[in-house]
Design a protein around this motif. Structure first.
Motif, short mmCIF file in Angstrom:
data_model
loop_
_atom_site.label_atom_id
_atom_site.label_comp_id
_atom_site.label_asym_id
_atom_site.label_seq_id
_atom_site.Cartn_x
_atom_site.Cartn_y
_atom_site.Cartn_z
N LEU A 1 -1.62 13.49 -4.99
CA LEU A 1 -2.40 12.58 -5.82
C LEU A 1 -2.30 11.14 -5.33
O LEU A 1 -3.25 10.36 -5.44
CB LEU A 1 -1.92 12.66 -7.28
CG LEU A 1 -2.23 13.97 -8.02
CD1 LEU A 1 -1.47 14.05 -9.33
CD2 LEU A 1 -3.73 14.10 -8.26
N LEU A 2 -1.14 10.78 -4.77
CA LEU A 2 -0.92 9.42 -4.28
C LEU A 2 -1.20 9.27 -2.79
O LEU A 2 -0.94 8.21 -2.20
CB LEU A 2 0.53 8.99 -4.57
CG LEU A 2 0.90 8.83 -6.05
CD1 LEU A 2 2.36 8.42 -6.19
CD2 LEU A 2 0.00 7.81 -6.73
N ASN A 3 -1.73 10.35 -2.19
CA ASN A 3 -2.12 10.31 -0.78
C ASN A 3 -0.96 9.92 0.13
O ASN A 3 -1.07 9.04 0.99
CB ASN A 3 -3.29 9.34 -0.57
CG ASN A 3 -3.99 9.56 0.76
OD1 ASN A 3 -3.97 10.66 1.30
ND2 ASN A 3 -4.58 8.50 1.29
N THR A 4 0.17 10.56 -0.09
CA THR A 4 1.34 10.32 0.75
C THR A 4 2.07 11.63 0.99
O THR A 4 1.68 12.68 0.45
CB THR A 4 2.27 9.27 0.11
OG1 THR A 4 3.26 8.88 1.07
CG2 THR A 4 2.95 9.79 -1.14
N GLN B 1 0.80 -1.22 0.00
CA GLN B 1 0.00 0.00 0.00
C GLN B 1 0.84 1.28 0.00
O GLN B 1 0.36 2.34 -0.35
CB GLN B 1 -0.92 0.01 1.23
CG GLN B 1 -1.90 -1.16 1.27
CD GLN B 1 -2.81 -1.21 0.05
OE1 GLN B 1 -3.32 -0.20 -0.41
NE2 GLN B 1 -3.00 -2.40 -0.49
N ASN B 2 2.09 1.20 0.45
CA ASN B 2 2.92 2.40 0.58
C ASN B 2 3.33 2.96 -0.78
O ASN B 2 3.68 2.19 -1.68
CB ASN B 2 4.19 2.09 1.39
CG ASN B 2 3.88 1.75 2.83
OD1 ASN B 2 2.78 2.01 3.30
ND2 ASN B 2 4.83 1.16 3.52
N ASN B 3 3.32 4.28 -0.89
CA ASN B 3 3.86 4.96 -2.06
C ASN B 3 4.99 5.88 -1.61
O ASN B 3 4.91 6.49 -0.54
CB ASN B 3 2.77 5.78 -2.77
CG ASN B 3 1.67 4.89 -3.33
OD1 ASN B 3 1.94 3.82 -3.87
ND2 ASN B 3 0.43 5.31 -3.20
N LEU B 4 6.03 5.98 -2.41
CA LEU B 4 7.21 6.77 -2.07
C LEU B 4 7.42 7.84 -3.13
O LEU B 4 7.59 7.53 -4.32
CB LEU B 4 8.43 5.85 -1.99
CG LEU B 4 9.80 6.52 -1.75
CD1 LEU B 4 9.84 7.24 -0.42
CD2 LEU B 4 10.92 5.47 -1.84
#
Length: 273
Positions: free
Chosen positions: A108-111, A72-75
């Motif tokens: 946009l990627l909610n991070t 689930q993680n985006n960097l």
């Protein structure tokens, strides 16, 4: 180049066309090729590339593994505190446009975007191991750095005893599970040309387990690149097909920046979905 096979290509613009180039053809921006009427190839087709048929098999296997993991993680990294290169050492120029790009894409990627001194090589390398999507907006180095057999490096913030340069050889040793890595930097798709593709950052990422990679073929301009990347992720939210999302982003960017130099540098290697 395309005319001899034009009648064999799909008529549906969303159907994928996969190029497996040879030698210097790896440096051709297929999206920007024009037919006799002046229409660009990307206006008619959804384009991907792969170094070899065997690599397509490898990226397919990587994609299946990623689906099972459901990370689930985006960097998202932009404009790290720049390292020094060369002899005598000189610090790479900061990239404020890349920082803004990272801020927009992180939303946009909610991070949360990682920028400046927080974007250390040690920290980012660890976070890459757990990320589903990795977006790196920084300097890409081609011939300036070569350690081991592969040229190329990504500029990250130095810390401790490391110099901040994440090299192709170091990426090769990572165990990545990302479904997409975007190297929003200059020349990240280039490297040492061989009979079975370009040896450099793109090959290192595929070998490390990434199923889809977006890299650049030349020195990309700040503003059009930031617009193209933001549009790519907006399109990706509507449609998980990365090749179709990149095509739509190119078509949108083309309206504001008609010169192919501004929108045609990026290419998708590996899987579309």
């Amino acid at each position: 180049m395309i005319q001899p096979i034009a009648d064999l290509l799909p008529t549906d613009p969303n159907a994928p066309v996969i190029f497996i180039p040879h030698q210097s053809l790896f440096l051709v921006p297929f999206a920007a090729l024009q037919d006799p009427t002046g229409q660009y190839l990307i206006e008619k087709h959804t384009i991907l590339s792969a170094p070899a048929i065997q690599i397509l098999k490898l990226t397919r296997q990587s994609r299946q593994k990623v689906r099972q993991l459901s990370l689930q993680n985006n960097l998202v990294v932009g404009n790290p505190t720049m390292p020094k290169i060369g002899n005598p050492p000189r610090q790479l120029d900061p990239l404020p446009g890349s920082e803004q790009e990272a801020i927009t894409i992180a939303q946009l990627l909610n991070t949360k975007p990682i920028t400046g001194s927080q974007a250390t090589k040690a920290s980012i390398t660890q976070q890459m191991l757990k990320a589903r999507i990795i977006h790196l907006a920084t300097h890409g180095l081609l011939n300036e750095v070569k350690r081991g057999d592969l040229p190329g490096a990504i500029a990250l913030a130095p810390s401790g005893n490391d110099d901040g340069l994440l090299t192709s050889s170091e990426i090769l040793d990572l165990k990545l599970n990302a479904e997409l890595v975007v190297l929003s930097a200059c020349n990240t798709g280039r490297g040492k040309l061989t009979g079975d593709g370009v040896l450099g950052l793109s090959r290192a990422l595929i070998s490390a387990g990434v199923s889809s990679i977006i890299v650049s073929l030349w020195l990309v301009p700040d503003e059009p690149t930031a617009e193209l990347m933001a549009e790519f992720y907006r399109q990706l939210q509507k449609n998980p097909n990365k090749a179709q999302a990149l095509r739509q982003a190119m078509l949108m960017t083309m309206k504001m920046h008609p010169n192919p130099q501004d929108w045609a540098a990026f290419t998708l290697i590996g899987e579309a979905e």
